[in-house]
Design an enzyme around this catalytic site. Structure first.
Site, PDB file in Angstrom:
ATOM      1  N   LYS A 144       0.847  -1.204   0.000  1.00 48.14           N
ATOM      2  CA  LYS A 144       0.000   0.000   0.000  1.00 48.14           C
ATOM      3  C   LYS A 144       0.877   1.248   0.000  1.00 48.14           C
ATOM      4  CE  LYS A 144      -3.827  -2.477   2.014  1.00 48.14           C
ATOM      5  NZ  LYS A 144      -4.661  -2.871   3.151  1.00 48.14           N
ATOM      6  N   ASP A 147     -11.370   2.293   3.269  1.00 45.33           N
ATOM      7  CA  ASP A 147     -11.576   0.845   3.151  1.00 45.33           C
ATOM      8  C   ASP A 147     -13.037   0.512   2.855  1.00 45.33           C
ATOM      9  OD1 ASP A 147      -9.538  -1.050   3.283  1.00 45.33           O
ATOM     10  OD2 ASP A 147      -9.218  -0.746   5.430  1.00 45.33           O
ATOM     11  N   GLN A 200      -5.197  -1.748   9.303  1.00 45.81           N
ATOM     12  CA  GLN A 200      -5.006  -3.063   8.688  1.00 45.81           C
ATOM     13  C   GLN A 200      -5.610  -4.162   9.562  1.00 45.81           C
ATOM     14  OE1 GLN A 200      -3.791  -3.485   5.617  1.00 45.81           O
ATOM     15  NE2 GLN A 200      -3.972  -5.696   5.688  1.00 45.81           N
TER      16      GLN A 200
HETATM   17  N1  GUN Z   1      -6.766  -7.168   5.612  1.00 49.45           N
HETATM   18  C1  GUN Z   1      -6.935  -7.899   4.478  1.00 49.45           C
HETATM   19  N2  GUN Z   1      -7.484  -7.134   3.508  1.00 49.45           N
HETATM   20  C2  GUN Z   1      -7.672  -5.911   4.030  1.00 49.45           C
HETATM   21  C3  GUN Z   1      -8.187  -4.685   3.511  1.00 49.45           C
HETATM   22  O1  GUN Z   1      -8.609  -4.565   2.370  1.00 49.45           O
HETATM   23  N3  GUN Z   1      -8.183  -3.634   4.381  1.00 49.45           N
HETATM   24  C4  GUN Z   1      -7.750  -3.734   5.650  1.00 49.45           C
HETATM   25  N4  GUN Z   1      -7.808  -2.659   6.418  1.00 49.45           N
HETATM   26  N5  GUN Z   1      -7.270  -4.849   6.154  1.00 49.45           N
HETATM   27  C5  GUN Z   1      -7.223  -5.919   5.351  1.00 49.45           C
END
Ligand code: GUN
Length: 282
Positions: A52, A119, A96
């Site tokens: 990211k 998200d 996350q």
């Molecule tokens: N963990 C696995 N996929 C994601 C996601 O798309 N966003 C977040 N915040 N955590 C994750």
């Protein structure tokens, strides 16, 4: 021989489009900032968070990384989220997942300002999607929709079957396909006659979390098969929820793993960050 949907290429196009718009905003003196919080050191999360950050660098979005220790309390994490909610420099907040077991994920998600919920996990964002209002859409299903649209796959009036009912993928995927006027069926681990239902699909989205679960027996000839899964097999090779070798000969179109849905998730996160900033400007 199925048409192979190239998620790597399409995600690259989206990131380039975002990058252009980020640059244009920068010229007007508007910088975009994403805050990413990771609690603990889950190795998969560390890889995702790293990717990211790299994507942010590529498109020109500033990323703030908060790497908090495993012992962080729920209260401390809530304080951090509140602080970022109030920070006028921060456009998007991403916590996350998964979080350590002693922290309630829902409580944290609900603490994020819906204006910064890049998200798309906040109940307000989820609710907006379900009633057709504007709002952030969870990145993976948003990425699947983008793949379908940019590959010229028609959704309106088609039989769409979503395998999996998670809050992050299955449920928002079903809502998006419905919004596009698809006829949507959601299947899950308790579904009876799974093969028969899957075989009705013109568009089959698979998010079951089981390696190579879907074989040709689940697929109508000519169907479009979207594989959301990602796993490592015995030989440390990546594979999806779909048995690609067996399904590809019968499908009309199919996403590979890697290089299908995976890269779209991060591209859509960048898209959501840009959208957060634009919305705030309005
Ligand atoms: N963990 C696995 N996929 C994601 C996601 O798309 N966003 C977040 N915040 N955590 C994750």
């Amino acid at each position: 021989m199925a048409y192979i949907i190239d998620g790597k290429r399409i995600s690259g196009e989206i990131k380039d489009e975002v990058r252009e718009q980020v640059e244009a905003l920068k010229k007007q003196g508007r910088e975009i900032t994403l805050a990413v919080i990771q609690v603990g050191k889950d190795p998969a999360s560390t890889v995702y968070v790293g990717n990211k950050k790299k994507a942010c660098e590529y498109v020109g979005i500033r990323s703030l990384a908060y790497e908090l220790p495993e012992e962080t309390t729920e209260k401390e994490l809530l304080e951090k989220v509140k602080e970022l909610n109030q920070d006028g420099q921060v456009d998007g907040i991403l916590v996350q997942l998964p979080l350590p077991a002693h922290i309630c994920e829902n409580r944290i998600i609900e603490a994020i300002s819906p204006k910064k919920d890049v998200d798309g996990f906040h109940p307000q964002s989820v609710g907006a999607l379900s009633i057709g209002k504007e709002g952030f859409v969870s990145c993976t299903p948003a990425g699947v929709l983008m793949l379908l649209k940019r590959s010229g796959i028609e959704i309106e009036g088609k039989e769409c079957v979503v395998m999996g009912r998670s809050n992050i993928v299955g449920k928002p995927m079903a809502m998006l396909l419905l919004r596009e006027n698809g006829t949507v069926t959601v299947c899950h681990s308790r579904t009876q006659n799974l093969k028969e239902i899957a075989k009705r699909a013109d568009i089959l989205v698979v998010a079951v979390g089981k390696p190579k679960f879907v074989t040709e027996e689940y697929v109508k000839p000519g169907a479009c098969v979207i594989d959301v899964g990602i796993h490592r097999n015995e030989n440390n090779k990546l594979c999806g929820d779909v048995d690609f070798e067996r399904v590809e000969p019968v499908a009309g179109a199919i996403t590979p793993v890697p290089g299908g849905v995976g890269p779209m998730t991060i591209a859509m996160l960048m898209y959501n960050c840009l959208w957060a900033a634009k919305r705030e400007n309005e």
